[in-house]
Scaffold this motif. Structure first.
Motif, short mmCIF file in Angstrom:
data_model
loop_
_atom_site.label_atom_id
_atom_site.label_comp_id
_atom_site.label_asym_id
_atom_site.label_seq_id
_atom_site.Cartn_x
_atom_site.Cartn_y
_atom_site.Cartn_z
N TYR A 1 0.75 -0.76 0.04
CA TYR A 1 -0.02 -0.07 0.35
C TYR A 1 1.00 1.30 0.28
N ARG B 1 -1.16 5.94 2.40
CA ARG B 1 -2.88 5.59 3.13
C ARG B 1 -2.85 4.13 3.83
N SER C 1 -5.33 4.32 6.96
CA SER C 1 -7.01 4.86 6.38
C SER C 1 -8.04 4.37 6.83
N PRO C 2 -9.23 4.33 7.29
CA PRO C 2 -9.71 3.79 6.63
C PRO C 2 -10.42 2.69 5.90
N LYS C 3 -10.42 3.25 4.67
CA LYS C 3 -11.10 1.98 3.38
C LYS C 3 -9.92 1.37 3.38
N ALA D 1 -10.77 -1.12 6.30
CA ALA D 1 -12.52 -2.05 5.41
C ALA D 1 -11.23 -3.35 4.00
N PHE D 2 -10.79 -2.72 3.42
CA PHE D 2 -10.57 -3.65 2.43
C PHE D 2 -9.32 -4.69 2.82
#
Length: 199
Positions: free
Chosen positions: A174, A178, A181-183, A186-187
């Motif tokens: 990543y 990033r 990060s919440p995204k 979540a991923f």
């Protein structure tokens, strides 16, 4: 402290790849990222600063498991092996990116065993190898995740279930911005749940 290594043969052996293929992957990454990741000498290889940053942003995921499988029609025509040494008399579908194609290493009740196999067909596509097995070309070593639906549907049959191929490592890379990060979190959670049933 960035890790440093000797020749590429040691990590290649750990990954089940040839040193040449490891070198190709690293050069591809360097070209894609437009940075030098390794300081190379004739005796040692060490990470550059960019390589260290890249290494630190590589999150280890659970290893993915492999299994052996073949179509019912292939096994009906050629027989089902009951021990690893019998693989030498079968047509096996090779994956050209793995150096171990000519020798499949399996872990069973008596420990690890390395068996020379006859690769009737060698491909550089996992999906192509799967389709070849479905078309009765031979016995396939492939990721369990990618074959479980075919096995459940009876299109493929697990072979030598007591002898598991060595698992392969999987990593998630990543970008630095990033991190946390919440995204991204979540991923990662979705990936773990979908592929391994974990949270």
């Amino acid at each position: 402290m960035p890790p440093s290594y000797g020749p590429a043969s040691r990590p290649a052996e750990q990954l089940g790849l040839s040193p040449t293929m490891v070198g190709k992957h690293i050069r591809y990454l360097e070209q894609r990222l437009q940075v030098t990741l390794l300081n190379r000498t004739t005796r040692r290889q060490g990470l550059t600063e960019a390589g260290r940053l890249f290494y630190e942003r590589c999150r280890r995921l659970p290893d993915y498991r492999l299994l052996l499988a073949a179509s019912p029609a292939y096994l009906a025509a050629h027989g089902t092996p009951v021990s690893p040494v019998e693989l030498t008399g079968h047509c096996c579908i090779g994956f050209s990116q793995w150096d171990s194609n000519h020798n499949w290493t399996l872990s069973g009740p008596d420990g690890e065993i390395s068996v020379p196999v006859n690769s009737r067909l060698r491909l550089d596509s996992g999906e192509g190898a799967r389709r070849a097995a479905l078309a009765d070309f031979g016995i396939l070593m492939h990721a369990e995740l990618l074959l479980k639906e075919d096995i459940a549907a009876g299109r493929l049959v697990s072979v030598l279930a007591d002898y598991a191929p060595l698992p392969r490592p999987m990593n998630l890379l990543y970008l630095p911005e990033r991190w946390q990060s919440p995204k991204l979190e979540a991923f990662i959670a979705l990936t773990m749940a979908r592929l391994w049933g974990r949270t």
